[in-house]
Write an enzyme that holds these catalytic residues in place. Sequence first.
Site, PDB file in Angstrom:
ATOM      1  N   ALA A   8      -1.486  15.938  -6.343  1.00 56.16           N
ATOM      2  CA  ALA A   8      -2.381  16.538  -7.460  1.00 56.16           C
ATOM      3  C   ALA A   8      -2.063  16.569  -8.666  1.00 56.16           C
ATOM      4  O   ALA A   8      -2.443  17.551  -9.390  1.00 56.16           O
ATOM      5  CB  ALA A   8      -3.320  17.588  -6.785  1.00 56.16           C
ATOM      6  N   ARG A  14      -6.475   8.422 -19.561  1.00 52.06           N
ATOM      7  CA  ARG A  14      -7.460   7.680 -20.236  1.00 52.06           C
ATOM      8  C   ARG A  14      -8.910   8.654 -19.772  1.00 52.06           C
ATOM      9  O   ARG A  14     -10.039   8.126 -20.270  1.00 52.06           O
ATOM     10  CB  ARG A  14      -7.646   6.294 -19.172  1.00 52.06           C
ATOM     11  CG  ARG A  14      -6.468   5.414 -19.772  1.00 52.06           C
ATOM     12  CD  ARG A  14      -6.535   3.953 -19.173  1.00 52.06           C
ATOM     13  NE  ARG A  14      -5.998   4.367 -17.819  1.00 52.06           N
ATOM     14  CZ  ARG A  14      -5.557   3.161 -17.198  1.00 52.06           C
ATOM     15  NH1 ARG A  14      -6.447   1.921 -17.382  1.00 52.06           N
ATOM     16  NH2 ARG A  14      -5.157   3.181 -15.874  1.00 52.06           N
ATOM     17  N   ASP A 107      -6.959  12.518  -6.134  1.00 51.46           N
ATOM     18  CA  ASP A 107      -8.078  11.666  -6.822  1.00 51.46           C
ATOM     19  C   ASP A 107      -8.653  10.601  -6.132  1.00 51.46           C
ATOM     20  O   ASP A 107      -9.393   9.623  -6.577  1.00 51.46           O
ATOM     21  CB  ASP A 107      -7.626  11.488  -8.134  1.00 51.46           C
ATOM     22  CG  ASP A 107      -6.316  10.360  -7.989  1.00 51.46           C
ATOM     23  OD1 ASP A 107      -5.731  10.055  -6.625  1.00 51.46           O
ATOM     24  OD2 ASP A 107      -5.886   9.658  -9.005  1.00 51.46           O
ATOM     25  N   GLU A 158       3.533  -4.593  -3.115  1.00 53.13           N
ATOM     26  CA  GLU A 158       2.729  -4.440  -4.280  1.00 53.13           C
ATOM     27  C   GLU A 158       2.132  -5.874  -4.876  1.00 53.13           C
ATOM     28  O   GLU A 158       2.964  -6.955  -4.673  1.00 53.13           O
ATOM     29  CB  GLU A 158       3.331  -3.726  -5.357  1.00 53.13           C
ATOM     30  CG  GLU A 158       3.902  -2.195  -5.084  1.00 53.13           C
ATOM     31  CD  GLU A 158       2.622  -1.374  -4.315  1.00 53.13           C
ATOM     32  OE1 GLU A 158       1.826  -1.462  -5.237  1.00 53.13           O
ATOM     33  OE2 GLU A 158       2.853  -0.731  -3.537  1.00 53.13           O
ATOM     34  N   ARG A 336     -34.613  32.353 -12.404  1.00 51.83           N
ATOM     35  CA  ARG A 336     -33.377  32.895 -12.705  1.00 51.83           C
ATOM     36  C   ARG A 336     -32.861  33.617 -11.327  1.00 51.83           C
ATOM     37  O   ARG A 336     -33.585  33.807 -10.462  1.00 51.83           O
ATOM     38  CB  ARG A 336     -33.209  33.725 -14.005  1.00 51.83           C
ATOM     39  CG  ARG A 336     -33.529  33.090 -14.965  1.00 51.83           C
ATOM     40  CD  ARG A 336     -33.626  33.777 -16.290  1.00 51.83           C
ATOM     41  NE  ARG A 336     -32.444  34.689 -16.704  1.00 51.83           N
ATOM     42  CZ  ARG A 336     -32.394  35.559 -17.640  1.00 51.83           C
ATOM     43  NH1 ARG A 336     -33.529  35.832 -18.606  1.00 51.83           N
ATOM     44  NH2 ARG A 336     -31.316  36.366 -17.835  1.00 51.83           N
ATOM     45  N   ALA A 426     -56.747  43.578 -21.388  1.00 54.07           N
ATOM     46  CA  ALA A 426     -56.023  42.544 -22.434  1.00 54.07           C
ATOM     47  C   ALA A 426     -55.478  43.134 -23.613  1.00 54.07           C
ATOM     48  O   ALA A 426     -56.230  44.208 -24.190  1.00 54.07           O
ATOM     49  CB  ALA A 426     -56.792  41.299 -22.593  1.00 54.07           C
ATOM     50  N   ARG A 443     -56.086  50.089 -27.181  1.00 47.04           N
ATOM     51  CA  ARG A 443     -56.287  49.285 -28.333  1.00 47.04           C
ATOM     52  C   ARG A 443     -56.577  50.211 -29.480  1.00 47.04           C
ATOM     53  O   ARG A 443     -57.303  51.183 -29.377  1.00 47.04           O
ATOM     54  CB  ARG A 443     -57.509  48.589 -27.873  1.00 47.04           C
ATOM     55  CG  ARG A 443     -57.153  47.397 -26.934  1.00 47.04           C
ATOM     56  CD  ARG A 443     -58.678  46.630 -26.419  1.00 47.04           C
ATOM     57  NE  ARG A 443     -58.405  45.836 -25.298  1.00 47.04           N
ATOM     58  CZ  ARG A 443     -59.305  45.204 -24.560  1.00 47.04           C
ATOM     59  NH1 ARG A 443     -60.630  45.567 -24.895  1.00 47.04           N
ATOM     60  NH2 ARG A 443     -59.244  44.462 -23.584  1.00 47.04           N
TER      61      ARG A 443
END
Length: 470
Positions: A8, A14, A107, A158, A336, A426, A443
Amino acid sequence: MDNCIILAGGQGKRMKTNKPKVLLEVLGEPMLEWVIKACESAGIGNICVVKGYEGEQVEAYVSGRNGSADVQTVLQSERLGTGHAVMMAADYLKERIGGNTLILCGDAPFIDRETISGSLALHKKAGNAVTVVTSEIDEPKGYGRIIRTADGISGIVEEKDCTDEQRKIKEINSGCYWFDTKALLGVLGELKPNNAQKEYYLTDCISLLLSKGLKAGAFTSENKNVSLGANDRKGLLALNDIARLGVIDKWLDFGIEFTCTDGVSIGTQVEIGAGTVIDSNVKLSGKTKIGEGCRIMSGCLLNNTIVGNNTVLNFVQANDARVDDNVKIGPWVQLRPDSHVLSGAKIGDFVEIKNSTIGEGTAVAHLTYVGDSDVGSNVNFGCGVVTVNFDGEKKFRTTIGDNAFIGCNTNLVAPVKVGTSAYTAAGTTVTHDVPDGALAIDRGKQANIEGYATRKLKARNEKIAMQKKA
């Protein structure tokens, strides 16, 4: 003791990232994690990860994960080839000299339990000093070819060194090997960097072992993707596509319906019950678990979320949440962490729920925020309700009893309790507890100032009138 060494240390230039290559993700998990989990599932309990580029990131990841294997790390400070990487783990191998060592590439994420276990069984049965895991592919260009003999293999050639006849061979080296640990230690010190790259190749161990009269064999994996890795972002995308479609294919066999697979991504730890339908543009990740007979509609992003049976989600984003049976949520809802929506509840559009319990049969219609709250059953929320849970320093909880009615545009300033079957009018801002069965109303007295709007908007109205005449 059988063990594994995972190589690793690569940088992956790249990829254009400051992460080690093995920590780049496939379906939301680092490639290294895929490899470690394959080892764990095959019963390998001792793993050594050879780290290199940005090795502290690999160390942090390995030390922070939870798993069944004992995972250690060693450092390859110079990248001098695969053989050199294994040399860095020589002390680790000496402590386990009585068993076999599996060498894997960190990988190459698609190594699997069946390949690991099958190749080990062959390795032991044949009495091999080394067994190379191979695969047969239609387009072997770029890969090392396996040269077989009557009783094993004579080596790996190879691509650049192949003859025209050898290039026709479709059996390739996967980069995965089983070694007798003692035999491996016996030849590691004999590796030489006799190549253009001046590197120590692990494949040279095969010819060295054969020269000592030891046996080398090959195990052909049925997994066509066992050797696949990525050298750039295009290659990483290809790995993700292969993994994504492979997971979808598995769930099709379990009776899951996909109306369209475009944009669908399902993590490897996700569970889905039979009869569930998944639309396009859905991402399920982490340890998400979906029950039977659900409908997961477009736009849903669920992470570490548990969903019961016969629940419908539409454009829902949920993290570390729980939703029970027969619930309807969405569209455009966020759940959440530590949110729990109980059976039969309905959550409408543009609602956010955080660290709260929503009781059975409760309706949170639309444009509402419920945070740090304990809501009973069969409660009705009007439009625009807010639980005011934060005073700038501390957060407080709101409690709402069964069968309560919360009127539109109510502000519940925590800590506050609304009793069973209580009402809020309300537009009310509730700052004190509301007793069971009571109405909370707050209110100011309405006053109408005659002519105010006419005077205020005179110029604007005249301008509009002129435009109409024109």
